[in-house]
Write an enzyme that holds these catalytic residues in place. Structure first.
Site, PDB file in Angstrom:
ATOM      1  N   LYS A 207      61.965  -1.998 -11.551  1.00 17.76           N
ATOM      2  CA  LYS A 207      63.105  -1.671 -12.407  1.00 17.76           C
ATOM      3  C   LYS A 207      64.383  -1.942 -11.636  1.00 17.76           C
ATOM      4  O   LYS A 207      64.611  -1.392 -10.561  1.00 17.76           O
ATOM      5  CB  LYS A 207      63.042  -0.208 -12.835  1.00 17.76           C
ATOM      6  CG  LYS A 207      64.228   0.224 -13.676  1.00 17.76           C
ATOM      7  CD  LYS A 207      64.041   1.613 -14.235  1.00 17.76           C
ATOM      8  CE  LYS A 207      65.258   2.037 -15.020  1.00 17.76           C
ATOM      9  NZ  LYS A 207      65.104   3.396 -15.563  1.00 17.76           N
ATOM     10  N   LYS A 262      61.535  -4.563 -15.769  1.00 23.30           N
ATOM     11  CA  LYS A 262      62.663  -4.168 -16.597  1.00 23.30           C
ATOM     12  C   LYS A 262      63.963  -4.459 -15.876  1.00 23.30           C
ATOM     13  O   LYS A 262      64.068  -4.103 -14.700  1.00 23.30           O
ATOM     14  CB  LYS A 262      62.542  -2.670 -16.863  1.00 23.30           C
ATOM     15  CG  LYS A 262      63.672  -2.071 -17.621  1.00 23.30           C
ATOM     16  CD  LYS A 262      63.470  -0.595 -17.723  1.00 23.30           C
ATOM     17  CE  LYS A 262      64.720  -0.040 -18.350  1.00 23.30           C
ATOM     18  NZ  LYS A 262      64.842   1.359 -18.192  1.00 23.30           N
TER      19      LYS A 262
HETATM   20  C1  PBG Z   1      66.068   6.262 -17.683  1.00 22.44           C
HETATM   21  C2  PBG Z   1      65.887   5.007 -18.410  1.00 22.44           C
HETATM   22  C3  PBG Z   1      66.841   3.999 -18.612  1.00 22.44           C
HETATM   23  C4  PBG Z   1      66.257   3.084 -19.458  1.00 22.44           C
HETATM   24  C5  PBG Z   1      64.964   3.525 -19.725  1.00 22.44           C
HETATM   25  N1  PBG Z   1      64.752   4.695 -19.063  1.00 22.44           N
HETATM   26  C6  PBG Z   1      68.248   3.890 -18.177  1.00 22.44           C
HETATM   27  C7  PBG Z   1      68.593   3.890 -16.761  1.00 22.44           C
HETATM   28  O1  PBG Z   1      67.756   3.751 -15.876  1.00 22.44           O
HETATM   29  O2  PBG Z   1      69.789   4.082 -16.510  1.00 22.44           O
HETATM   30  C8  PBG Z   1      66.952   1.867 -19.995  1.00 22.44           C
HETATM   31  C9  PBG Z   1      66.437   1.347 -21.287  1.00 22.44           C
HETATM   32  C10 PBG Z   1      67.333   0.412 -21.989  1.00 22.44           C
HETATM   33  O3  PBG Z   1      68.425   0.016 -21.517  1.00 22.44           O
HETATM   34  O4  PBG Z   1      66.954   0.030 -23.103  1.00 22.44           O
HETATM   35  N2  PBG Z   1      65.712   6.324 -16.377  1.00 22.44           N
END
Ligand code: PBG
Length: 340
Positions: A207, A262
């Site tokens: 991520k 992601k």
């Molecule tokens: C929370 C989380 C996030 C997303 C999914 N879970 C945001 C972040 O890490 O700030 C992002 C999903 C999206 O942008 O569609 N940890």
């Protein structure tokens, strides 16, 4: 392949004309290498407090936060469309956000109530819940803040409790999205000790610290809390690919059943490398910013919204993803269903 002796042995123009197979719909269908199916889709949805209330997410056209009763209806819609699973994200009442994010381990919090209601109404629909503290913390970070630092091991201990609470509510898949080190193994142990050996873990393994999460942070209301803060001390540097393989390797070794990359489209190379290296169930998250870019361009008539969306989703499959988390899951399911 191209450049290899075999490639030249295959024949060349004018004997070979690659356009022949492209001529007709039937032959295009026969030679298509990749297919997108409803079975590949996970639909992320947002839940909020209240009854019969839905609030549009300003930066995500067509996406609304739903109260639990309306979420149950949406879950029915997902089942009707054949979507295998939804991922539920809570927009927590700002009054319940604290520096330590205690609401995350309250068995009666919004996400647990939502999971119980959806599971009761649609027992056959897979439910995925994030494990991370950002919806619950007053500073908007995924972990605990100590002297300006997000502390790892103390955060992991809270995440384990959050995972167990969500599993107890009826969630099928725990998806740690926090990027703390060692959390997958710790959560696996905590789930097993609590008797939840069958709860799966979908690790947000690679991520990245991405600008494409902006609209999501609007949706769950963590943008204002996070302010100018960023998550670069725990989410990955977009410059790195080898490191993604190490993250994935650890998560698999620690017990992840599925891994996720992601964001999606800017990281297709990572999807491909992960799938080729590990051959495990690999998911891509078409994140909020990717979704909103397509919707904005379509609304301005700069793109054909349906075609551009389907092309992006197919690209994830071609890159090697087994499935895709997308806010456009219902749109895609309907388009797939109407295809001849
Ligand atoms: C929370 C989380 C996030 C997303 C999914 N879970 C945001 C972040 O890490 O700030 C992002 C999903 C999206 O942008 O569609 N940890």
């Amino acid at each position: 392949m191209a450049g290899s002796p075999l490639f030249f042995a295959l024949g060349a123009y004018p004997h070979t004309r690659l356009r022949r197979n492209r001529r007709d719909p039937w032959s295009r269908r026969l030679v298509a290498e990749t297919r997108l199916a409803v079975d590949d889709l996970i639909w992320p949805v947002f839940v909020q407090e209240g009854r019969k209330t839905h609030t549009p997410v300003r930066s995500m056209p067509g996406v609304e936060r739903l109260s639990v009763d309306l979420l149950v209806k949406a879950a029915g819609e997902a089942v009707g469309l054949g979507i295998p699973a939804i991922a539920i994200f809570p927009a927590i009442d700002p009054k319940r956000k604290t520096p330590e994010g205690e609401e995350s381990v309250n068995p009666d919090n919004l996400i647990c109530r939502a999971v119980r209601a959806v599971k009761k109404a649609q027992p056959g629909l897979g439910i995925i819940c994030d494990v991370a503290l950002d919806p619950y913390t007053s500073h908007g970070h995924d972990g605990l803040l100590r002297g300006g630092e997000i502390v790892n091991d103390e955060t992991v201990a809270v995440l384990c409790r959050q995972a167990v609470v969500q599993a107890e509510a009826g969630c099928d898949v725990i998806a740690p999205s926090d990027m703390m080190d060692g959390r997958v193994g710790a959560i696996r142990r905590a789930l097993d000790e609590a008797g939840h050996q069958n709860i799966r873990i979908l690790a947000y393994a690679a991520k990245y610290a991405s600008a494409f999460y902006g609209p999501f942070r609007d949706a769950v209301g963590s943008a204002a809390n996070l302010g100018a803060g960023d998550k670069r001390s725990y989410q990955m540097d977009p410059a790195n690919g080898d490191e993604a393989l190490r993250e994935v390797a650890f998560d698999i070794a620690e017990g992840a059943d599925m891994v996720m990359i992601k964001p999606g489209l800017p990281y297709l190379d990572i999807i491909r490398r992960v799938k080729e290296t590990f051959a495990v169930p690999t998911f891509a998250y078409q994140v909020s910013g990717e979704y909103s870019m397509l919707k904005a361009a379509a609304a301005a008539s700069w793109l054909d919204g349906d075609k551009a969306m389907m092309e992006c989703l197919l690209a994830f499959k071609r890159a090697g993803a087994d499935g895709i988390l997308t806010y456009a899951a219902p749109q895609a399911a309907k388009l797939l269903g109407s295809r001849t």
